[in-house]
Design an enzyme around this catalytic site. Structure first.
Site, PDB file in Angstrom:
ATOM      1  CE  LYS A 235      11.411   6.297   4.325  1.00 44.11           C
ATOM      2  NZ  LYS A 235      11.583   7.643   5.123  1.00 44.11           N
TER       3      LYS A 235
ATOM      4  CE  LYS B  35       0.876  -1.567   6.728  1.00 44.11           C
ATOM      5  NZ  LYS B  35      -0.323  -0.749   6.943  1.00 44.11           N
TER       6      LYS B  35
ATOM      7  CE  LYS C  79       6.948   5.109   5.736  1.00 43.73           C
ATOM      8  NZ  LYS C  79       7.116   6.557   6.069  1.00 43.73           N
TER       9      LYS C  79
ATOM     10  CD  GLU D  28      -1.268  -0.516   3.520  1.00 43.81           C
ATOM     11  OE1 GLU D  28      -2.119  -1.448   3.307  1.00 43.81           O
ATOM     12  OE2 GLU D  28      -1.210  -0.041   4.694  1.00 43.81           O
TER      13      GLU D  28
HETATM   14  S1  IVH Z   1       1.718   0.772   8.824  1.00 43.39           S
HETATM   15  C1  IVH Z   1       3.929  -0.524  12.757  1.00 43.39           C
HETATM   16  N1  IVH Z   1       0.754   1.811   6.735  1.00 43.39           N
HETATM   17  O1  IVH Z   1       4.740   5.506   8.384  1.00 43.39           O
HETATM   18  C2  IVH Z   1       4.047   0.419  11.948  1.00 43.39           C
HETATM   19  N2  IVH Z   1       2.056   3.000   8.057  1.00 43.39           N
HETATM   20  O2  IVH Z   1       7.370   4.694  10.163  1.00 43.39           O
HETATM   21  C3  IVH Z   1       2.746   0.500  11.419  1.00 43.39           C
HETATM   22  N3  IVH Z   1       2.591   5.433   7.237  1.00 43.39           N
HETATM   23  O3  IVH Z   1       4.400   6.217  11.658  1.00 43.39           O
HETATM   24  C4  IVH Z   1       2.658   1.527  10.478  1.00 43.39           C
HETATM   25  N4  IVH Z   1       1.333   5.124   5.472  1.00 43.39           N
HETATM   26  O4  IVH Z   1       2.639   7.045  10.351  1.00 43.39           O
HETATM   27  C5  IVH Z   1       1.586   1.882   7.767  1.00 43.39           C
HETATM   28  N5  IVH Z   1      -0.082   2.554   4.752  1.00 43.39           N
HETATM   29  C6  IVH Z   1       0.559   2.884   5.872  1.00 43.39           C
HETATM   30  C7  IVH Z   1       1.482   4.000   6.089  1.00 43.39           C
HETATM   31  C8  IVH Z   1       1.992   4.244   7.149  1.00 43.39           C
HETATM   32  C9  IVH Z   1       2.183   6.137   6.333  1.00 43.39           C
HETATM   33  C10 IVH Z   1       3.363   6.249   8.339  1.00 43.39           C
HETATM   34  C11 IVH Z   1       2.999   5.701   9.907  1.00 43.39           C
HETATM   35  C12 IVH Z   1       4.187   5.428  10.635  1.00 43.39           C
HETATM   36  C13 IVH Z   1       5.397   5.428   9.643  1.00 43.39           C
HETATM   37  C14 IVH Z   1       6.189   4.429   9.622  1.00 43.39           C
END
Ligand code: IVH
Length: 689
Positions: free
Chosen positions: A308, A284, A113, A111
């Site tokens: 990234k 994931k 980020k 997905e």
């Molecule tokens: S999953 C255990 N999914 O990226 C971490 N994070 O360092 C679970 N973020 O603080 C995060 N898009 O704020 C996840 N689709 C996404 C995301 C996402 C942005 C951010 C999130 C987190 C940082 C990861």
């Protein structure tokens, strides 16, 4: 270079970049470059644990806690994601999972980020009861009133789930972000550097009405509930949609890394068209059972990784190069560009960093250049398209004199920066005043860039002290300044006299004195006079204050106004005056004192004997209740003196999780050691927290 030297160099560089990013909102390098330096440092520190410096950025508990919102504990820590830029590391990620789960079938969800700010939402019986920031991962800030202004976050779920926690990302889309910055420029406020900073600033506003005006958005990416447990992450996403939450539509089921890479490339192509910033993709493991088997390290889950993207690029023509003189006198070349769309915004200027970089990349006026934006930094010129260079293009020559005050520019051998050393240079003065007036310093509303320029150019203001002598008719006499706005500025100046001492100390713009250091200095020394009279060695002995900070404050406050005066009389050349003046800012302090600015903090209320009176206490390791800084504040509040190293003089060591060598040393020396629980129950009662 020896590891000791390289470590020292990295610590200094990273701390400076961090300061630029977090305090000045003016990052000089991309996230990727920052990450690379950070990685080099942690690798070196892992090889040489004895060389870890107390001020190393690796020792910092990352936290966005501020004082104004109530702190709450997360039921499940909000971890971060491990990240990578390389395909090989992505394959390593899969190999590790295969090793942990041999013979199991694997599926992933890829997905986007989203480049925003993480948020946790608690719903009870379908009703939104709490919105909490990530904070330090263990504790966050309860910003519920602000969260409720975000229109895409439902106040009531479509199913009355008895209890659930939903996590996701708050962000600002490009249009809204641009509109906010246009408005800020109109109000003479500093524009936000990027949508993420704007989002995080907005979420921390004290007035929910103002938050509503920022029109923040949200994407949900995780769901957890004791009542409803679905087998896969994919199903959780669908369920989130059913509950009425916005879920980003760009997510895909993938069977292996090749699938993921194909998907990643496809999205990278589409990235330019998105209305919001992303900085990569998140991968994931789909099965929740497998996620639970894989578990997490203290920092990040083993079942997810972020891949990234490199920064987005665009090609344009560099029309000319101008030089900007910053608050500290550093001269930065800036490229003026033919406007071009890049990562959702229009770009017409880019930083060229410094003379060395200009020379190395051989950037010339009129060149066609490739620009890059790392999602969060000011765009920069990556390279020149030499094939498109005009035959008569001439190499850029860095001037020998300051473009503003004409005094000779100096290149310090130990750094790449070229500086104008004339502290009276109008460009530096303007920068100093802007910093002084900024929101986190004296917070003088209405004193924006245009007004500062007018005040300095008209010579009404020669240092920040002069601000407090401004008269209504002088201000109202300036171009485009109505009497009402002039009065507002005077009111704001008057109000700023109430700012606490630590803010004043920060506002002075002394080298190395960021907001946090200023607070520490204020907590320990209580007044500008005591700071001036304390020998630098004693200042440096305070935890988190090093020799560089102590020296800087000492030089700044050193009362050599006689010298200053003599230098001016006998040596009226601006450059020599400037040199002597470097140490003589005490006159400014006198002026500020006369104006009624707070130059001391409230003396701590005397509430009789305290449990740690006279005890020297060392805090080591990490705590679930407090960040490092909070733990130290607590020790001070209990009458103790926090210090950083364990020695014969230490009375008590409070050892949190992962306490290392300090704990061992305390054991060897037979010093009392308490863990977090013991310390809490012995010393921390309701009335003294
Ligand atoms: S999953 C255990 N999914 O990226 C971490 N994070 O360092 C679970 N973020 O603080 C995060 N898009 O704020 C996840 N689709 C996404 C995301 C996402 C942005 C951010 C999130 C987190 C940082 C990861």
């Amino acid at each position: 270079m020896k590891p000791t030297d390289r470590i020292a160099q990295l610590v200094e560089q990273l701390n400076e970049h961090n300061y630029r990013y977090a305090v000045l909102n003016d990052p000089a390098i991309s996230d990727r470059e920052y990450d690379a330096l950070m990685r080099e440092l942690s690798d070196l520190e892992a090889q040489h644990p004895d060389l870890i410096q107390p001020d190393s950025p690796t020792q910092r508990v990352t936290s966005d806690l501020t004082r104004e919102f109530p702190t709450v504990q997360h039921q499940v820590p909000m971890l971060s994601l491990d990240n990578t830029y390389s395909e090989d590391e992505l394959r390593d990620f899969e190999d590790r999972i295969r090793r942990e789960l041999p013979d199991e079938e694997l599926q992933y969800v890829a997905e986007l980020k989203i480049d925003g700010v993480a948020l946790s939402l608690i719903y009870e019986n379908g009703l939104l009861t709490r919105g909490v920031t990530r904070g330090n991962g263990t504790q966050g800030e309860d910003i519920t009133p602000n969260v409720k202004t975000i229109k895409s976050i439902p106040i009531r779920l479509k199913d009355p789930v008895p209890y659930c926690e939903i996590r996701g990302e708050v962000y600002l889309d490009h249009n809204t972000f641009d509109a906010i910055n246009v408005q800020r420029e109109k109000n003479e406020e500093n524009p936000f550097a990027n949508p993420r900073n704007a989002t995080s600033g907005s979420l921390k506003l004290q007035d929910a009405q103002q938050v509503a005006e920022r029109r923040l958005s949200f994407f949900a990416y995780s769901f957890r509930s004791p009542n409803i447990q679905l087998p896969t992450h994919g199903e959780n996403l669908s369920y989130l949609e059913r509950l009425g939450l916005p879920v980003n539509t760009n997510h895909a089921l993938c069977d292996n890394i090749d699938d993921i890479l194909t998907q990643a490339r496809e999205w990278e192509e589409e990235r330019q068209k998105l209305k919001y910033d992303i900085d990569g993709i998140v991968i994931k493991v789909n099965s929740i059972t497998q996620q639970n088997k894989l578990g997490a390290t203290s920092k990040s889950p083993r079942w997810a990784i972020s891949f990234k993207y490199s920064a987005e690029q665009a090609e344009t023509v560099l029309e000319d190069i101008t030089l900007q003189v910053g608050r500290t006198g550093v001269v930065t070349p800036v490229a003026n560009l033919k406007s071009v769309q890049l990562a959702g915004t229009t770009v017409s200027r880019a930083t060229l960093h410094n003379a060395e970089e200009l020379e190395r990349k051989d950037i010339r006026e009129g060149d066609t250049v490739i620009l890059e934006k790392g999602g969060d930094v000011i765009p920069k010129v990556v390279r020149v398209v030499t094939a498109k260079r005009a035959k008569d293009a001439i190499a850029f020559e860095f001037p020998k004199n300051c473009p503003v005050c004409k005094s000779p520019l100096i290149k310090d051998e130990s750094e790449v920066a070229i500086r104008c050393e004339n502290s009276q240079c109008p460009a530096q003065l303007k920068g100093n005043i802007r910093h002084f007036a900024s929101r986190t310093a004296m917070d003088i509303e209405g004193l924006g860039t245009a007004l500062v320029d007018q005040l300095v150019d008209s010579e009404l203001v020669r240092d920040v002290g002069d601000l407090y002598n401004l008269k209504l008719d002088e201000l109202a006499g300036l171009e485009r300044m109505a009497e009402k706005s002039a009065q507002n500025v005077l009111n704001a100046l008057e109000a700023s006299k109430q700012q606490p001492f630590h803010r004043v100390l920060f506002a002075l713009g002394i080298r190395h004195i960021g907001a946090t250091v200023a607070r520490t200095l204020s907590d320990n020394f209580h007044s500008i006079d005591r700071l001036r009279d304390t020998p630098p060695e004693e200042i440096a002995a305070v935890h988190e204050i090093g020799a560089a900070i102590a020296e800087s404050i000492h030089t700044y406050l050193d009362d050599n106004s006689d010298w200053d005066w003599m230098g001016w009389v006998f040596n009226p050349s601006p450059n020599i005056y400037a040199h002597i003046d470097k140490g003589g800012d005490w006159n400014l302090i006198k002026k500020l004192r006369a104006a009624g600015i707070n130059l001391e903090s409230e003396a701590p209320a005397d509430t009789g004997p305290k449990p740690l009176d006279g005890k020297t206490v060392v805090v080591t390791g990490t705590f679930s209740r407090w960040g490092r800084q909070q733990a130290q504040d607590l020790i001070r509040a209990l009458g103790g003196k926090p210090t950083s190293s364990v020695s014969g003089k230490t009375d008590l060591v409070i050892a949190g999780e992962k306490a290392g060598s300090k704990r061992t040393k305390a054991e060897q020396l037979g010093i009392d050691i308490l863990d977090e629980e013991e310390f809490f129950s012995k010393y921390v009662s309701e009335e003294n927290v």
